[in-house]
Scaffold this active site. Structure first.
Site, PDB file in Angstrom:
ATOM      1  N   LYS A  33      41.817  48.198  49.302  1.00 33.40           N
ATOM      2  CA  LYS A  33      42.930  48.947  49.903  1.00 33.40           C
ATOM      3  C   LYS A  33      43.114  50.308  49.230  1.00 33.40           C
ATOM      4  CE  LYS A  33      47.979  48.393  50.375  1.00 33.40           C
ATOM      5  NZ  LYS A  33      49.107  47.512  50.002  1.00 33.40           N
ATOM      6  N   ILE A  59      43.696  43.343  52.285  1.00 38.46           N
ATOM      7  CA  ILE A  59      43.395  41.914  52.532  1.00 38.46           C
ATOM      8  C   ILE A  59      44.535  41.209  53.267  1.00 38.46           C
ATOM      9  CG2 ILE A  59      41.668  41.533  50.711  1.00 38.46           C
ATOM     10  CD1 ILE A  59      43.993  40.252  49.053  1.00 38.46           C
ATOM     11  N   THR A 133      42.249  33.992  36.630  1.00 32.67           N
ATOM     12  CA  THR A 133      42.546  34.326  35.232  1.00 32.67           C
ATOM     13  C   THR A 133      42.882  33.077  34.413  1.00 32.67           C
ATOM     14  OG1 THR A 133      44.287  35.347  33.893  1.00 32.67           O
ATOM     15  CG2 THR A 133      44.877  34.833  36.137  1.00 32.67           C
ATOM     16  N   ASP A 134      42.693  33.175  33.095  1.00 30.13           N
ATOM     17  CA  ASP A 134      43.116  32.068  32.225  1.00 30.13           C
ATOM     18  C   ASP A 134      44.638  31.989  32.115  1.00 30.13           C
ATOM     19  OD1 ASP A 134      43.534  34.347  30.687  1.00 30.13           O
ATOM     20  OD2 ASP A 134      42.522  33.592  28.889  1.00 30.13           O
ATOM     21  N   GLU A 135      45.339  33.041  32.600  1.00 26.39           N
ATOM     22  CA  GLU A 135      46.807  33.040  32.482  1.00 26.39           C
ATOM     23  C   GLU A 135      47.452  31.944  33.330  1.00 26.39           C
ATOM     24  OE1 GLU A 135      48.740  36.828  32.283  1.00 26.39           O
ATOM     25  OE2 GLU A 135      46.882  37.842  31.759  1.00 26.39           O
ATOM     26  N   TYR A 181      52.950  37.303  37.825  1.00 28.61           N
ATOM     27  CA  TYR A 181      51.514  37.543  38.050  1.00 28.61           C
ATOM     28  C   TYR A 181      50.733  36.230  37.960  1.00 28.61           C
ATOM     29  CZ  TYR A 181      46.652  38.462  36.710  1.00 28.61           C
ATOM     30  OH  TYR A 181      45.281  38.417  36.617  1.00 28.61           O
ATOM     31  N   SER A 184      51.417  33.826  40.730  1.00 29.97           N
ATOM     32  CA  SER A 184      50.798  34.195  42.018  1.00 29.97           C
ATOM     33  C   SER A 184      49.302  33.896  41.995  1.00 29.97           C
ATOM     34  CB  SER A 184      51.068  35.673  42.352  1.00 29.97           C
ATOM     35  OG  SER A 184      50.362  36.534  41.476  1.00 29.97           O
ATOM     36  N   LYS A 185      48.674  34.085  40.850  1.00 32.90           N
ATOM     37  CA  LYS A 185      47.244  33.758  40.765  1.00 32.90           C
ATOM     38  C   LYS A 185      47.048  32.237  40.827  1.00 32.90           C
ATOM     39  CE  LYS A 185      44.128  36.067  40.240  1.00 32.90           C
ATOM     40  NZ  LYS A 185      43.244  36.783  41.189  1.00 32.90           N
ATOM     41  N   LEU A 221      46.439  47.523  27.746  1.00 30.20           N
ATOM     42  CA  LEU A 221      46.562  47.762  26.305  1.00 30.20           C
ATOM     43  C   LEU A 221      45.452  48.648  25.712  1.00 30.20           C
ATOM     44  CD1 LEU A 221      48.077  47.047  23.605  1.00 30.20           C
ATOM     45  CD2 LEU A 221      46.409  45.206  23.344  1.00 30.20           C
ATOM     46  N   PRO A 236      52.282  51.709  21.524  1.00 31.64           N
ATOM     47  CA  PRO A 236      53.289  50.649  21.644  1.00 31.64           C
ATOM     48  C   PRO A 236      52.681  49.256  21.540  1.00 31.64           C
ATOM     49  CG  PRO A 236      52.777  51.582  23.802  1.00 31.64           C
ATOM     50  CD  PRO A 236      51.944  52.336  22.811  1.00 31.64           C
ATOM     51  N   ASP A 310      59.651  42.759  22.804  1.00 31.60           N
ATOM     52  CA  ASP A 310      58.615  41.923  23.404  1.00 31.60           C
ATOM     53  C   ASP A 310      58.837  41.772  24.907  1.00 31.60           C
ATOM     54  OD1 ASP A 310      56.347  40.431  23.499  1.00 31.60           O
ATOM     55  OD2 ASP A 310      57.035  38.874  22.124  1.00 31.60           O
TER      56      ASP A 310
HETATM   57  N1  LIG Z   1      41.613  42.389  33.915  1.00 31.50           N
HETATM   58  C1  LIG Z   1      41.493  41.202  33.328  1.00 31.50           C
HETATM   59  O1  LIG Z   1      41.479  41.111  32.104  1.00 31.50           O
HETATM   60  C2  LIG Z   1      41.334  39.959  34.188  1.00 31.50           C
HETATM   61  C3  LIG Z   1      41.031  38.760  33.552  1.00 31.50           C
HETATM   62  C4  LIG Z   1      40.820  37.620  34.332  1.00 31.50           C
HETATM   63  C5  LIG Z   1      40.915  37.697  35.703  1.00 31.50           C
HETATM   64  N2  LIG Z   1      41.232  38.863  36.304  1.00 31.50           N
HETATM   65  C6  LIG Z   1      41.300  38.881  37.780  1.00 31.50           C
HETATM   66  O2  LIG Z   1      40.222  39.685  38.232  1.00 31.50           O
HETATM   67  C7  LIG Z   1      40.580  40.381  39.417  1.00 31.50           C
HETATM   68  C8  LIG Z   1      40.358  41.862  39.237  1.00 31.50           C
HETATM   69  O3  LIG Z   1      41.141  42.323  38.138  1.00 31.50           O
HETATM   70  P1  LIG Z   1      41.111  43.856  37.694  1.00 31.50           P
HETATM   71  O4  LIG Z   1      41.540  43.914  36.278  1.00 31.50           O
HETATM   72  O5  LIG Z   1      39.836  44.466  38.106  1.00 31.50           O
HETATM   73  O6  LIG Z   1      42.289  44.425  38.610  1.00 31.50           O
HETATM   74  P2  LIG Z   1      42.577  45.923  39.037  1.00 31.50           P
HETATM   75  O7  LIG Z   1      44.056  46.021  39.163  1.00 31.50           O
HETATM   76  O8  LIG Z   1      41.870  46.885  38.135  1.00 31.50           O
HETATM   77  O9  LIG Z   1      41.906  46.058  40.475  1.00 31.50           O
HETATM   78  C9  LIG Z   1      42.412  45.430  41.615  1.00 31.50           C
HETATM   79  C10 LIG Z   1      41.759  46.051  42.828  1.00 31.50           C
HETATM   80  O10 LIG Z   1      42.259  45.369  43.980  1.00 31.50           O
HETATM   81  C11 LIG Z   1      42.613  46.334  44.958  1.00 31.50           C
HETATM   82  N3  LIG Z   1      43.687  45.782  45.794  1.00 31.50           N
HETATM   83  C12 LIG Z   1      44.959  45.504  45.424  1.00 31.50           C
HETATM   84  N4  LIG Z   1      45.648  45.033  46.476  1.00 31.50           N
HETATM   85  C13 LIG Z   1      44.786  44.999  47.529  1.00 31.50           C
HETATM   86  C14 LIG Z   1      44.917  44.589  48.886  1.00 31.50           C
HETATM   87  N5  LIG Z   1      46.076  44.152  49.369  1.00 31.50           N
HETATM   88  N6  LIG Z   1      43.823  44.655  49.670  1.00 31.50           N
HETATM   89  C15 LIG Z   1      42.636  45.117  49.200  1.00 31.50           C
HETATM   90  N7  LIG Z   1      42.481  45.551  47.930  1.00 31.50           N
HETATM   91  C16 LIG Z   1      43.541  45.472  47.097  1.00 31.50           C
HETATM   92  C17 LIG Z   1      43.072  47.559  44.169  1.00 31.50           C
HETATM   93  O11 LIG Z   1      43.000  48.742  44.940  1.00 31.50           O
HETATM   94  C18 LIG Z   1      42.087  47.540  43.004  1.00 31.50           C
HETATM   95  O12 LIG Z   1      40.918  48.244  43.322  1.00 31.50           O
HETATM   96  C19 LIG Z   1      42.044  40.025  39.691  1.00 31.50           C
HETATM   97  O13 LIG Z   1      42.074  39.019  40.659  1.00 31.50           O
HETATM   98  C20 LIG Z   1      42.552  39.508  38.359  1.00 31.50           C
HETATM   99  O14 LIG Z   1      43.549  38.548  38.568  1.00 31.50           O
HETATM  100  C21 LIG Z   1      41.440  40.003  35.575  1.00 31.50           C
END
Ligand SMILES: NC(=O)c1ccc[n+]([C@@H]2O[C@H](COP(=O)([O-])OP(=O)(O)OC[C@H]3O[C@@H](n4cnc5c(N)ncnc54)[C@H](O)[C@@H]3O)[C@@H](O)[C@H]2O)c1
Length: 374
Positions: A33, A59, A133-135, A181, A184-185, A221, A236, A310
């Site tokens: 998107k 999506i 995610t592990d969260e 977050y 939702s995951k 971070l 921070p 925190d």
């Molecule tokens: N970053 C981490 O450390 C981490 C760890 C474990 C899992 N994840 C999971 O991996 C996935 C990617 O994480 P990330 O860090 O790359 O996230 P990010 O925020 O960097 O990227 C998310 C992407 O999704 C797109 N997006 C958001 N809403 C959308 C929609 N409605 N339709 C289409 N595209 C959309 C955004 O434009 C962006 O390009 C996520 O599902 C996250 O939960 C992330």
């Protein structure tokens, strides 16, 4: 094979696309998107490939999803599109519920409708890989909870962490998400499992620990600390900074995800982690030490560290048992935290223009006009 990657302009999705184009013969359709977190510049190095296509699609838009499946005829989906920043989910959960839950539902339905009309051989080979995610597991016991450490300030040296005998997240750990977050995951993971069980839809799920590396949006971070330090701004840290995360270098994650979508077993979950448990304070201090070496100041960068209130509901410790993916798919991380964080700091020093562009959206405006949501 042709893989539809959702969220391919984000941090991990762009890493997956760069990995696939640079290391395999497969084709990619990047469906994104382009929210504030999506940046096409992160895939600019591969977007001229004949094996790469881009679709600016939400999506949550079923008719557009239907069109993309019909036009591109993918063999697999890797679903990474999501709202991903915990702090934003606390300030405004609605977008997280919408994208991460409803969006996953719409994508599952569009993918299932497409899959159900494929001819037998392609239908049997089709995969829907949900990246999570592990969260979703909540948090784990923390070494500071032990009797001897309870009243002391936790020493941030890794050797003193002593997490050795503490539990890790496995694929069967019960879900207990703490933030909007992670809730939702978790919901999206449940939907994916239900589509497997109810419709026989061929899904796989991966749950990964915290990623770091190049092309990470500078609100998270590690990039935030590097960029603030370069500008002499405060660094921070939430609370005492004793929250423990298990850090994984993005390229190791991308390689693991490709293994799962190509070699993983339908219906399975794989936990992915880097065996790198660090406190947030330790991470920031390591970055400061590397910056002291590469761009020395009159005073040490660590003098910029500032403790702030925190985050509500902040999980104390995450750590992954990645033995299943190691054993079944022969995957191991290549980077140690020490090698990965050094590469990351150097990348941000060399790519400050990328950081400016993603923060003000200038690359996207140039490529797509001004209609992009920033
Ligand atoms: N970053 C981490 O450390 C981490 C760890 C474990 C899992 N994840 C999971 O991996 C996935 C990617 O994480 P990330 O860090 O790359 O996230 P990010 O925020 O960097 O990227 C998310 C992407 O999704 C797109 N997006 C958001 N809403 C959308 C929609 N409605 N339709 C289409 N595209 C959309 C955004 O434009 C962006 O390009 C996520 O599902 C996250 O939960 C992330």
């Amino acid at each position: 094979m042709k893989i539809l990657v959702t969220g391919g302009a984000g941090f991990i999705g762009s890493g997956v696309i760069r990995y696939i184009i640079n290391n395999t013969q497969d084709s990619v359709v990047n469906l994104d998107k382009l929210t504030y977190a999506g940046n096409l510049e992160s895939v600019a190095c591969v977007s001229d490939s004949a094996r790469y296509a881009f679709e600016q699609v939400d999506i949550c838009n079923p008719s557009e999803l239907k069109r993309v499946f019909a036009e591109h005829q993918p063999d697999a989906v890797m679903h990474l599109a999501a709202e991903s920043h915990v702090d934003r989910s606390i300030d405004g959960p609605a977008e997280f519920i919408h994208t991460n839950i409803l969006g996953t539902y719409h994508l599952l339905e569009a993918a299932r409708a497409y899959w159900s009309q494929l001819e037998a051989e392609r239908k049997a080979a089709f995969r829907f890989h949900h990246i999570s995610t592990d969260e979703v597991y909540g948090d784990l016991p923390h070494p500071a909870d032990s009797v001897e450490l309870k009243d002391k300030t936790l020493n941030t040296q890794h050797s003193q962490l002593n997490t050795k005998d503490l539990p890790l997240f496995t694929e069967t750990t019960a879900y207990a998400p703490s933030s909007p977050y992670s809730a939702s995951k978790a919901s999206s993971d449940h939907l994916v499992r239900a589509w497997l069980r109810t419709y026989g839809f061929p899904t796989l799920i991966t749950n990964c620990s915290n990623n770091y590396g190049p092309y990470h949006f500078p609100e998270k971070l590690i990039p935030l600390v590097i960029l603030n330090a370069l500008e002499g701004k405060p660094l921070p840290i939430y609370g005492k900074g004793d929250q423990i995360r298990d850090w994984l270098y993005i390229e190791d994650h991308a390689r693991a995800l490709y293994k799962v979508v190509t070699e993983g077993k339908i219906g399975e979950t794989y936990n992915i982690g880097g065996h790198n448990e660090k406190t947030n304070l330790e991470v920031v201090q390591t970055i400061c030490t590397i910056l002291d070496e590469l761009v020395p100041l009159k005073t040490q960068h660590s003098t910029l560290i500032t403790h702030v209130s925190d985050r509500p509901g902040h999980d104390r410790r995450y750590a992954i048992d990645a033995s299943k993916i190691a054993k079944e798919l022969n995957w191991q991380p290549n980077e140690t935290f020490e090698s990965g964080i050094r590469k990351t700091v150097q990348w941000y020093l060399d790519n400050q223009q990328w950081c400016k562009n993603v923060q003000d959206g200038s690359y996207q405006r140039q490529r797509l006009g001004t209609s992009v949501e920033l």
